[in-house]
Write a protein that holds these residues in place. Sequence first.
Motif, PDB file in Angstrom:
ATOM      1  N   LEU A 155     -13.293 -46.670   9.237  1.00 21.63           N
ATOM      2  CA  LEU A 155     -12.163 -46.017   9.112  1.00 21.63           C
ATOM      3  C   LEU A 155     -12.644 -44.998  10.345  1.00 21.63           C
ATOM      4  O   LEU A 155     -13.429 -44.102  10.191  1.00 21.63           O
ATOM      5  N   TRP A 156     -11.889 -44.877  11.589  1.00 24.67           N
ATOM      6  CA  TRP A 156     -12.312 -43.958  12.561  1.00 24.67           C
ATOM      7  C   TRP A 156     -11.203 -43.243  12.527  1.00 24.67           C
ATOM      8  O   TRP A 156      -9.759 -43.503  12.901  1.00 24.67           O
ATOM      9  N   ARG A 157     -11.154 -41.937  12.443  1.00 23.58           N
ATOM     10  CA  ARG A 157     -10.131 -40.732  12.670  1.00 23.58           C
ATOM     11  C   ARG A 157      -9.621 -40.826  13.949  1.00 23.58           C
ATOM     12  O   ARG A 157     -10.353 -40.680  15.016  1.00 23.58           O
ATOM     13  N   MET A 158      -8.360 -40.732  14.054  1.00 29.85           N
ATOM     14  CA  MET A 158      -7.573 -40.874  15.327  1.00 29.85           C
ATOM     15  C   MET A 158      -8.193 -39.485  16.336  1.00 29.85           C
ATOM     16  O   MET A 158      -8.367 -38.397  15.503  1.00 29.85           O
ATOM     17  N   SER A 159      -8.460 -39.510  17.541  1.00 27.02           N
ATOM     18  CA  SER A 159      -8.972 -38.601  18.178  1.00 27.02           C
ATOM     19  C   SER A 159      -7.638 -37.530  18.685  1.00 27.02           C
ATOM     20  O   SER A 159      -6.559 -37.906  18.688  1.00 27.02           O
ATOM     21  N   PRO A 160      -7.914 -36.350  19.061  1.00 27.48           N
ATOM     22  CA  PRO A 160      -6.929 -35.429  19.341  1.00 27.48           C
ATOM     23  C   PRO A 160      -6.098 -35.885  20.550  1.00 27.48           C
ATOM     24  O   PRO A 160      -5.061 -35.916  20.680  1.00 27.48           O
ATOM     25  N   HIS A 161      -6.710 -36.769  21.501  1.00 27.34           N
ATOM     26  CA  HIS A 161      -6.083 -37.260  22.661  1.00 27.34           C
ATOM     27  C   HIS A 161      -5.098 -38.432  22.157  1.00 27.34           C
ATOM     28  O   HIS A 161      -4.191 -38.416  22.675  1.00 27.34           O
TER      29      HIS A 161
END
Lengths: 641, 459
Positions: A118-124
């Motif tokens: 699971l890859w946390r959404m980036s701020p962008h």
Amino acid sequence: MPAHAVPQTGLPAFLEKHCESCHNPKKTKGKVDLSEMVNSSGKTDSELLIMMLDVLKGGDMPPEDEPQPSAGEKAVALDALNVLLLSSAAAPGRGNLVDHKTLFTEPTVRRAATPARLWRMSPHIFMQYANGLTRSRMMNTDGGREGGDGMHPAFAYMTPLHTFRDAAGIHLFEDATSELLFDACWEVAGRQLSEKGKGMKPKAIRAILMANPPTPQMWTDAIQTQFDLTIRREANAEEVSGLMALGEKTLKDTEVVTAVQTVLATILLRPDAVYRYEIGRGVPDALGRVRLADEEVARAISFALTDSGPDKEMLAALKAGELAKNEGVLAQVNRLLNDKVSQPRMVRFFQEYFEYPRVVEVFKDKSYPTFILAEQRITDADRLVTYILDEDRAVLRRLLTEDKLFAISDGGLGNAFFKSVVQKSYLPDYDIPSDWDWKGSQPVKPAVGRRSGMLTNPVWLLTFSDNEKNQAIQRGRWIYMKLLGGNIPDTPIGVDAVLPEAPHKTLRERMEVTRLEYCWRCHQHMDPLGLPLEQFNDFGRWRDTEVGKPVVTTGEIDIGDPALDGPVQDPYEMMTRLAASERVEQVFTRHVFRYLLGRNETPDDAPTLIDAHRAYSKAGGSFRALVASILTSDSFLLRTR
Amino acid sequence: MKPHPIHRRQFLSRLTLGASAPLLGPLLEQIAGAAEGELPPLRFLFVVEGNSLPPLQIHPEGIPFVERENRNKFSDTPLASLKLPVSLQPVEAYRDRLTIVQGLSGRMCTGGHSSDHGTLGCYAANNGRNVLGATVDGVLGTKFPGVFRNVVLGISSNLTKPVDFNLSASGPGRSLATLYDPKIAYSRLFGSVADGKARGEFVARQNILDHMRGDIKKAQRELGGIEKVKLDTYLESFESLGTRSSRLIELHDKIKDVAPTLDDKFSSLEPTDQLDAHFAMATASLIGGLSHCATIASGVGFPNMNVTFGGLGITRHKHILGHALYSQDDPTAWVECEKIRAFHFGLIARTMDALGKVPEGDGTMLDRTVIVYLSDGAETHHSRCFEWPMVILGHGGGRLIKGGHYLQYPDYGIPGHRTMNTMFNTLLHAAGAPRDDFGNLDPTLDVAMHRGPLAEMLA
């Protein structure tokens, strides 16, 4: 630094025989005590391991006047150290711990894959997503070039300095960030329902807001709309009934709008909304790998190249089943790469690789940051990057050798105040005359001195400077780590890492203190690479004298590669040699891999790196070819569980 | 509504704890303890002001200042006959609770502009990159939690930055958030006392928390162990958010009594106003039992430190002031720094006044509070941490020396020298969570210099 248990290998015996007589708790020569490793009961840290690997490999230890280990003994010890280091190599900033040669040697079996994650959404990504949902510019990246500032703090980058910011392994929502995320999603849901924002709200949302009380069908429609916008799939019956119950329960204490907000925010907070799922689907192959589900492929490619989810064409390809095959993936990758839509994220690779956006943090007491025009320098450097990327030939070579630069590339000089600052402070740092005729086309060759690519660009030089001097050591560290693929441990605790104040001495002369045996062990790798850039001052201006003496620009490359090693006379010779090196291209490939995969490479990724580097070379140094190769690799598309 | 008296065992046995049990254990113990009429734990307020604390700025008039290199032995001078320096004059009324400590070193930290998490953690945090362990406030907050384990508030040169992760930590890799935006902090701490629509929102949010726990558990089942840590942590966060939210509702009446008035300072972009609001919230949190450990990070770390205290009539930011302090021909920089420091001590005095008005046990809350003031930049703008001046206010229920002392430790490395670790050991001893080792060691010093509490500080 994480500690690692020392496994039972030949290492303890080696250390006892060759090292412990000096590095024991009583003597601690060089402030190193290896007794715990010898007992194999203790723990050690990767900093110490790097240092040990370094001195053993380089033959610095044991000292010449002590009995030397046989080649076999040494090989066993080096192997054991490498095994220990591999467990550290996953940490951001430690990727170079994996042996470079291994990564570019074809393995017997190609087994590249990424663990399911699971890859946390980036701020962008979150910013795009929030702005899209709220039909507004709820967030923007102004001032947000480094560290996630300006974007939502729930998504703060926790990666170390000098690394790519978006690392899948380390970012998660814990206590502090979950609370912030909660606030952010509550706010997004609130704005989805507000009258502000461009255009119309989705039909289902408009309908439910006008009802009192909403019917089950209205709840269902609103829930399905939110799923479609955020999770990109239909909600199942259980999900719908659970959320409807939540809405109705809330309605007992609040108005309709708050109850709807509650339901919408809950969907935004779902694990599959805030994390990118890369789990894979299907029957595992003989090596236990499954391919990403087609919808995961669509998202993975979209987020690798843009900050948005799949666009219409991607969704069409998904629907047509084209993403199940690499050819279909490649077609979509190439489509996005050839479109301007991928430019911001590609430029961000170079920003994070070269680190020049950190220029906004540089402090100069005699010239306040506003006069440095930090943001302007970043814009001009971005222009250089896009100029080279657009042509897409010999990209790395040109980034290291380009003799032209952009200065105030985004328009005229504006008002009189700006003009005076530019003429007084900016143009001289770019070695462009203050009376320069602004009608000239860019990029331009400086009138004075000579430039050679990004490391001689005023933005980079200023980034790696401090209040009153060049950061020659940090510059050398950058070259050693990011072009040569070497490792430098962090400054050891207890070292007084301050150069002596000596206003009449050159920096090179002041840096002589690093020649002490204990310091030189690491500084030998950095200082000779950073010192050729003394050709420029700490604002990035070319110079031929320093404190009244002719400037000395000599240095040396020493990485164990005959094509690279040897003294250099000046930064130009150094950059030319680096730019022509296959190793440097390969190290660059490793960095692109890290950026796109959100993790460091492992020995299993060798085939991906070999293919990517080959694709880059074959296409005449095409960055697009390099990226496309990585995004269609097994490392990118396959998962292990 | 007054809670019914209830015995600890009964109270604990009535609760069914989920994944958050380990987190909530100490809190529940305390709720039960309070029900039995026990005194709450000692309170701590850490005030960390960025951009260094030059030793001379807390040196009283009346005794000669001894440069670090010439400090040969330990000395303990009564403050009674000395005049407090400008910086400390706002706490004049509390001079009998004041201890000034000079000469502790902290070379295991990074130094430079800031030692970041190392300041309260005693390790090389490397510009906040390596959070190697819990900081002392993190340890205290975890051991003696209120509704919140820690309340960390602060200001930054970036006046619109809402939050940062720059000073406190609850464990390795676990930085605590420093809330910069006073409005966000207010809603987090005191939102439950709101009325009308805001009250409805509070309930709505509570409902989301309940629902989310089910969603995350379902995801855990579906993923069958993939990324277990990420999902467990996500669930734990929602469990603790939910519990906290319920506790805030239970404590509604108490919180309502102490909550500061939400005035213009909370939306101001003036650092002095923001700091004022944060001190008001920290004070209310301590008094209301929302937390027993509050931390104020006033421009901690680079570039947060570049704050301009325009509200005090100062036009240069603190980075410029820091450089100007070196310059002998710029005495105004010294005066401006003193002024900023005195402003901080003025707010500290206000907190002490408030705590002193609330009865507790045989005295007041102030008697059971310790305030610690220091800088993340140690002794000078580009700090090297050979010495780390500190100010302690309060005797912690008589567990620390009463106050009125000027303590000066021998120079770095010579017999009798002590490190920052020992100060934090001392605070933990006083709090009732004694530790003889805290943080990392400075390899060039004897281990003994880092160990145990400062005997001179304990009562």
